[in-house]
Design a protein around this motif. Structure first.
Motif, PDB file in Angstrom:
ATOM      1  N   MET A   1      -3.211  -2.034  -5.317  1.00  0.00           N
ATOM      2  CA  MET A   1      -3.737  -1.069  -4.423  1.00  0.00           C
ATOM      3  C   MET A   1      -2.629  -0.419  -3.423  1.00  0.00           C
ATOM      4  O   MET A   1      -2.703   0.662  -3.078  1.00  0.00           O
ATOM      5  N   ASN A   2      -1.924  -1.338  -2.683  1.00  0.00           N
ATOM      6  CA  ASN A   2      -1.056  -0.775  -1.770  1.00  0.00           C
ATOM      7  C   ASN A   2       0.009  -0.212  -2.276  1.00  0.00           C
ATOM      8  O   ASN A   2       0.926   0.616  -1.446  1.00  0.00           O
ATOM      9  N   ASN A   3       0.246  -0.138  -3.684  1.00  0.00           N
ATOM     10  CA  ASN A   3       1.431   0.673  -4.315  1.00  0.00           C
ATOM     11  C   ASN A   3       1.026   2.082  -4.564  1.00  0.00           C
ATOM     12  O   ASN A   3       1.986   2.880  -4.796  1.00  0.00           O
ATOM     13  N   ILE A   4      -0.370   2.191  -4.403  1.00  0.00           N
ATOM     14  CA  ILE A   4      -0.627   3.638  -4.662  1.00  0.00           C
ATOM     15  C   ILE A   4      -0.846   4.431  -3.386  1.00  0.00           C
ATOM     16  O   ILE A   4      -1.166   4.056  -2.404  1.00  0.00           O
ATOM     17  N   PRO A   5      -0.139   5.667  -3.138  1.00  0.00           N
ATOM     18  CA  PRO A   5      -0.143   6.476  -2.149  1.00  0.00           C
ATOM     19  C   PRO A   5      -1.601   6.595  -1.478  1.00  0.00           C
ATOM     20  O   PRO A   5      -2.052   7.148  -2.183  1.00  0.00           O
ATOM     21  N   PRO A   6      -1.665   6.569  -0.131  1.00  0.00           N
ATOM     22  CA  PRO A   6      -3.080   6.660   0.203  1.00  0.00           C
ATOM     23  C   PRO A   6      -3.426   8.360   0.153  1.00  0.00           C
ATOM     24  O   PRO A   6      -2.418   9.090   0.623  1.00  0.00           O
ATOM     25  N   THR A   7      -4.648   8.469   0.310  1.00  0.00           N
ATOM     26  CA  THR A   7      -5.050   9.780   0.541  1.00  0.00           C
ATOM     27  C   THR A   7      -5.198   9.970   1.941  1.00  0.00           C
ATOM     28  O   THR A   7      -5.475   9.221   2.776  1.00  0.00           O
ATOM     29  N   THR A   8      -4.910  11.349   2.380  1.00  0.00           N
ATOM     30  CA  THR A   8      -4.909  11.699   3.836  1.00  0.00           C
ATOM     31  C   THR A   8      -6.099  12.524   4.122  1.00  0.00           C
ATOM     32  O   THR A   8      -6.380  13.485   3.322  1.00  0.00           O
ATOM     33  N   LEU A   9      -7.111  12.177   4.669  1.00  0.00           N
ATOM     34  CA  LEU A   9      -8.434  12.694   4.883  1.00  0.00           C
ATOM     35  C   LEU A   9      -8.098  13.773   6.076  1.00  0.00           C
ATOM     36  O   LEU A   9      -7.806  13.167   7.234  1.00  0.00           O
ATOM     37  N   SER A  10      -8.666  15.105   6.132  1.00  0.00           N
ATOM     38  CA  SER A  10      -8.713  15.890   7.137  1.00  0.00           C
ATOM     39  C   SER A  10     -10.000  16.192   7.700  1.00  0.00           C
ATOM     40  O   SER A  10     -10.885  16.236   7.144  1.00  0.00           O
ATOM     41  N   GLY A  11      -9.684  16.075   9.001  1.00  0.00           N
ATOM     42  CA  GLY A  11     -11.149  16.343   9.923  1.00  0.00           C
ATOM     43  C   GLY A  11     -11.784  17.709   9.677  1.00  0.00           C
ATOM     44  O   GLY A  11     -12.696  17.647   9.637  1.00  0.00           O
TER      45      GLY A  11
END
Length: 308
Positions: A1-11
């Motif tokens: 899981m840590n190898n997958i780039p995280p999604t950035t959530l916008s407020g």
């Protein structure tokens, strides 16, 4: 899981013109590891599971609050994919750092000011708290209700609730309190215990046993901090509970008497009449009439309201 780039959530996608967003979500395995550009507090309201936070995995359970700073990767996961056997529900309160600017004018305590400033400037690290007296959950639920069903002056109401929430979190975050504050905190927990168990048999002897104070000292604390004796305080709590039930339910009077902690209906009627000046039936009718009058007034044309 840590190898997958995280999604950035916008407020901006959540706030929709506001600066705060509150929801309740059932966690599953479909959510991706993500970070966000807003401040987040997540409270576990049901079940247990795991919180993947950066490169760590924390076991979580109901009654725990998590602070997740801006830019921190995380995701909640249940124990299994079967929500009927292993549910995990989280209430999220997320808000823009800009919202703190609106709260500052109402903050005078230096410690609280430093705490919320650290939240705003991303100077506070991740932390976890246990909700020992349900105060965090109550405020979370009130914020969620106001956000989901906004009333008049909803933004001001949410700001007020958020500030209360941050005060409760700040107090819990401090940890060690001085002896005088610790003593008062214990008594506050005792009052909360009474509110949560108002339908049960409550006696001064029982409260003295669980608080480890003598009955005489406990009675002094009630007079000092509530301006009432224990018995008058208990009666007030029970009548307040019965008034709430009379306004919002159709339960019979004898059932409400029992739910308010009175096993003898005659005693309940006498105490209720002394405190409210009405019988329970009269109170229910008066409350219904007040609600009807408000609805009728709201339905009148503005010109007619002004003439009245």
């Amino acid at each position: 899981m840590n190898n997958i780039p995280p999604t950035t959530l916008s407020g901006e996608l959540l706030f929709r013109g506001k600066l705060i967003y509150v929801n309740r979500a059932s966690e599953d395995f479909n959510s991706l590891m993500h970070n966000h550009d807003f401040i987040e507090f997540a409270y576990v309201v049901e079940g247990e599971g795991f919180h993947h936070l950066e490169n760590q995995v924390q076991q979580v359970r109901k009654g725990q609050l998590f602070y997740i700073p801006i830019g921190t990767r995380h995701v909640f996961r249940p124990i299994s994919a079967d929500p009927t056997k292993h549910p995990l529900s989280v209430c999220n309160c997320v808000f823009s750092p800009k919202l703190i600017d609106e709260l500052y004018p109402f903050v005078s305590d230096p410690g609280l000011a430093s705490f919320i400033q650290a939240l705003q400037q991303d100077g506070e690290r991740c932390f976890r708290l246990s909700d020992t007296d349900d105060s965090i959950e109550r405020l979370m639920m009130m914020m969620h209700r106001e956000f989901s069903m906004p009333g008049e002056a909803s933004s001001d109401c949410l700001n007020t609730l958020l500030l209360q929430f941050l005060i409760v979190v700040y107090r819990a975050r401090i940890g060690v309190l001085p002896p005088a504050a610790r003593k008062l905190n214990r008594f506050d927990h005792l009052l909360t215990y009474m509110e949560q168990n108002v339908s049960q048999e409550l006696s001064l002897a029982h409260l003295a046993q669980i608080s480890r104070w003598s009955q005489r000292h406990l009675q002094r604390l009630f007079i000092q901090h509530t301006s009432q004796t224990f018995h008058r305080c208990l009666q007030s709590l029970r009548v307040r509970k019965s008034c709430e039930l009379l306004r919002h339910t159709t339960f019979k009077i004898h059932a409400i008497s029992d739910m308010a902690g009175y096993r003898d209906v005659a005693s309940f009627l006498a105490v209720f009449k002394r405190i409210t000046g009405m019988t329970p039936s009269e109170y229910r009718k008066a409350s219904a009439l007040d609600a009807s009058d408000r609805e009728s007034f709201d339905e009148e044309p503005l010109e007619q309201q002004e003439q009245n």
